[in-house]
Design an enzyme around this catalytic site. Sequence first.
Site, PDB file in Angstrom:
ATOM      1  CG  LEU A  66     -11.822  55.172  74.487  1.00 27.00           C
ATOM      2  CD1 LEU A  66     -12.782  54.067  75.374  1.00 27.00           C
ATOM      3  CD2 LEU A  66     -11.731  54.570  73.371  1.00 27.00           C
TER       4      LEU A  66
ATOM      5  CG  ASP B  88     -15.727  67.865  78.754  1.00 27.51           C
ATOM      6  OD1 ASP B  88     -16.156  67.573  79.827  1.00 27.51           O
ATOM      7  OD2 ASP B  88     -14.375  67.737  78.635  1.00 27.51           O
ATOM      8  CB  ILE B  89     -17.853  70.515  82.505  1.00 26.18           C
ATOM      9  CG1 ILE B  89     -16.420  69.814  82.867  1.00 26.18           C
ATOM     10  CG2 ILE B  89     -19.058  69.648  82.780  1.00 26.18           C
ATOM     11  CD1 ILE B  89     -16.561  69.454  84.232  1.00 26.18           C
TER      12      ILE B  89
ATOM     13  CG  ASP C 133     -22.339  69.090  85.350  1.00 30.08           C
ATOM     14  OD1 ASP C 133     -21.982  67.807  85.512  1.00 30.08           O
ATOM     15  OD2 ASP C 133     -22.143  69.883  86.179  1.00 30.08           O
TER      16      ASP C 133
ATOM     17  CE1 TYR D  69     -13.686  53.959  84.853  1.00 31.33           C
ATOM     18  CE2 TYR D  69     -12.162  52.214  84.896  1.00 31.33           C
ATOM     19  CZ  TYR D  69     -12.820  52.933  84.198  1.00 31.33           C
ATOM     20  OH  TYR D  69     -13.017  52.914  82.809  1.00 31.33           O
TER      21      TYR D  69
ATOM     22  CE  LYS E 163     -16.928  52.696  83.171  1.00 30.77           C
ATOM     23  NZ  LYS E 163     -17.819  53.727  82.423  1.00 30.77           N
TER      24      LYS E 163
END
Length: 394
Positions: A86, A107-108, A125, A214, A218
Amino acid sequence: MRTCPDIISLQCSREPNSFKHRHVVRQLDLEEFLGKFSKKPTGGGHEGLWWRLGSSETSLLPQLLQTGRLDPMPGQPQEHQQPRALGQSSGPYHREQYGTENVILSDIKRPPADVFNMGPFVYADVLDYKNLRELVVNNRITWLVHYSALLSAVGEANVTLARTINITGLHNVLDLALENCLRLFVPSTIGAFGPSSPRDPAPDLCIQRPRTIYGVSKVHGELMGEYLHHKYGLDFRCLRYPGVISATTKPGGGTTDYAVQIFHDALGSGHHECYLRPQTRLPMMHISDCHRATIEFMQADECQLSLRTYNIAAISFTPEEVAEEIRKHVPHLTVTYKPDPVRQNIADSWPMRFDDSNARRDWGWKPAYGLPELVTDMLNRVRNKRTNAGLPVS
């Protein structure tokens, strides 16, 4: 009964210790409405549609910032990332809808040349609130898509890191969206359900109680977003994704990733060793359906939404069933089963099917890919990918 106003100018007024949305509704007839539109270039060969009201200008196209975009670099840990398929492929979908310059990926990690040259890309970040705030203010962001997270099986191997990224990072994004009146999309997951949840099918509203960090993070995100929506008017939107299947990226540590790996193995070695039992049924979705659902949901008028978090569904299958469908195209495929206790226990706690009737009723969700269409498309894409890379195709 809810009604949709013709035009809503959404403003944010600050009160002591709180934020509150103020809706200013102004009725315009068609001629007056159209007279307020003009074309204004936004760069990158794209034109944005703008609405002039008095002396101010308001872009009708969102300025979108997406967190979590790239694979980890070789030899580095999979840290700030959502399901990678994704994060990697959603950017082009959004840019096709809203224009290249209106969608900023982040992104980092240093982006590959093709990603960097494709359109705006910045370092972001999610654990650095000041960094995120500067990006939102400097780029006049109006929509925020938050994909950064640590996946199910990977999260179980590093609970502390998963808690930091999935919860602390989320809080930064929620606070930022509330402070700047952003439309915020945060994906949820099949992992938000637990062993006490209804499994066949799982409705939108039910007992959840997941048993992975996880899933816990969520559910926390779903409830925090709903709370901030009802208390302060935050435009929070969330979809519970099933297992997402894509040929773009290799599996990245998720419990449903066998359903991607099996296509690579079918056209590579001709053999797949599955870490789940053959009858383990889980809901799945082609990545094109996933992106389309996200875009349609983000574009839906708020008055259409009866919930802030929806299930979306497409197909549900077992490892045995997808293998049989693949054998219609690759007859020599063999599959052996060696259940991994961690991932099998996770899969056994998840729903076998999603009930997405609310999404279908409220904003018209309808998938395009069934199992035969998904298998045909995946085999074609993986075959082309292997051929272009000079790899053998069995």
